[in-house]
Design an enzyme around this catalytic site. Structure first.
Site, PDB file in Angstrom:
ATOM      1  N   ASP A  35       0.855  -1.188   0.000  1.00  0.00           N
ATOM      2  CA  ASP A  35       0.000   0.000   0.000  1.00  0.00           C
ATOM      3  C   ASP A  35       0.886   1.232   0.000  1.00  0.00           C
ATOM      4  OD1 ASP A  35      -2.128   1.842   0.306  1.00  0.00           O
ATOM      5  OD2 ASP A  35      -3.221   0.429   1.566  1.00  0.00           O
TER       6      ASP A  35
ATOM      7  N   SER B  74     -12.055  -5.130 -10.363  1.00  0.00           N
ATOM      8  CA  SER B  74     -12.549  -4.099 -11.263  1.00  0.00           C
ATOM      9  C   SER B  74     -13.873  -3.543 -10.755  1.00  0.00           C
ATOM     10  CB  SER B  74     -12.677  -4.668 -12.683  1.00  0.00           C
ATOM     11  OG  SER B  74     -12.942  -3.646 -13.613  1.00  0.00           O
TER      12      SER B  74
ATOM     13  N   LYS C 181     -18.560  -0.169 -13.433  1.00  0.00           N
ATOM     14  CA  LYS C 181     -18.464   1.009 -14.298  1.00  0.00           C
ATOM     15  C   LYS C 181     -17.597   0.755 -15.529  1.00  0.00           C
ATOM     16  CE  LYS C 181     -19.311   4.285 -10.557  1.00  0.00           C
ATOM     17  NZ  LYS C 181     -19.602   3.268  -9.542  1.00  0.00           N
TER      18      LYS C 181
ATOM     19  N   SER D 216     -16.928   0.998   1.412  1.00  0.00           N
ATOM     20  CA  SER D 216     -15.609   0.848   0.800  1.00  0.00           C
ATOM     21  C   SER D 216     -15.078   2.194   0.339  1.00  0.00           C
ATOM     22  CB  SER D 216     -15.698  -0.109  -0.392  1.00  0.00           C
ATOM     23  OG  SER D 216     -16.446   0.489  -1.430  1.00  0.00           O
ATOM     24  N   SER D 217     -13.792   2.213   0.008  1.00  0.00           N
ATOM     25  CA  SER D 217     -13.195   3.418  -0.543  1.00  0.00           C
ATOM     26  C   SER D 217     -13.878   3.745  -1.868  1.00  0.00           C
ATOM     27  CB  SER D 217     -11.701   3.193  -0.768  1.00  0.00           C
ATOM     28  OG  SER D 217     -11.122   4.295  -1.416  1.00  0.00           O
TER      29      SER D 217
END
Length: 206
Positions: A17, A110, A113, A156-157
């Protein structure tokens, strides 16, 4: 995802990260609260090919779950070059390193979108899927590449839920793209479970 993988009894989790605090927090949680000492934090950008090669050389991962991406639609509309640099180039570099080091399976996380992309975020993730698909049929590559799409994951982010919650706390209104809009949600544990299942079940290029 890390919590579920630790519970499944993997031998080791290499956590990559570029956000220092979340990396610190999940590593501490796994080690101290979940009794999973085999968590190795690497503070790095997955688009940094040199750093990724060093990490893969040292730890030789069997499976890569590629979850790193910029996700906020409006932010990426305003910063399209960063969407490409982070999402597209990051995926490309990481996939190439995974191939070079003989990773068994590469799972791209993924978004729905990408299915019919109408914005920069969806378009960038669609290109990520094409990258994964382009590796899949090659006879000179042993790595199995798989992609899994999600819709809205609660909390979630990049999730719209925190925005809705703040709008409700202020007394409304709750803004949606269109009165005809229907949104479907899943929880973070459900999403993570699906990622793990996709990693186990998905065929090359699926």
């Amino acid at each position: 995802l890390c919590r579920q993988l630790a519970r499944l009894g993997v031998a080791r989790l290499v956590l990559v990260d570029k956000a220092e605090s979340p990396l610190f927090e999940i590593e501490r949680e796994l080690v101290d609260e979940r009794d999973f000492p085999a968590a190795i934090p690497i503070l790095a950008d997955c688009a940094d090919r040199t750093k990724m090669r060093q990490a893969f050389e040292r730890y030789r991962p069997d499976v890569v779950f590629h979850a790193a991406a910029y996700k906020h639609v409006g932010m990426l509309e305003a910063n399209p070059l960063q969407a490409v640099a982070n999402n597209v180039f990051g995926t490309r570099h990481l996939a190439e390193v995974a191939v070079d080091y003989g990773v068994e399976r590469f799972v791209l996380i993924s978004t729905d979108k990408a299915a019919n992309p109408k914005n920069v975020m969806g378009q960038s993730k669609a290109v990520c899927e094409w990258i994964v698909e382009s590796f899949a049929p090659r006879d000179d590559i042993d790595t199995s590449f798989v992609a899994v799409r999600f819709g809205n994951v609660l909390g979630s982010s990049g999730s719209v839920i925190p925005i809705f919650r703040k709008q409700i706390e202020r007394g409304g209104p709750v803004t949606v793209t269109s009165p005809e809009m229907t949104r479907f949600f899943m929880t973070i544990p459900e999403a993570a479970s699906l990622v793990v299942q996709a990693g186990a079940m998905g065929g090359r290029g699926q």
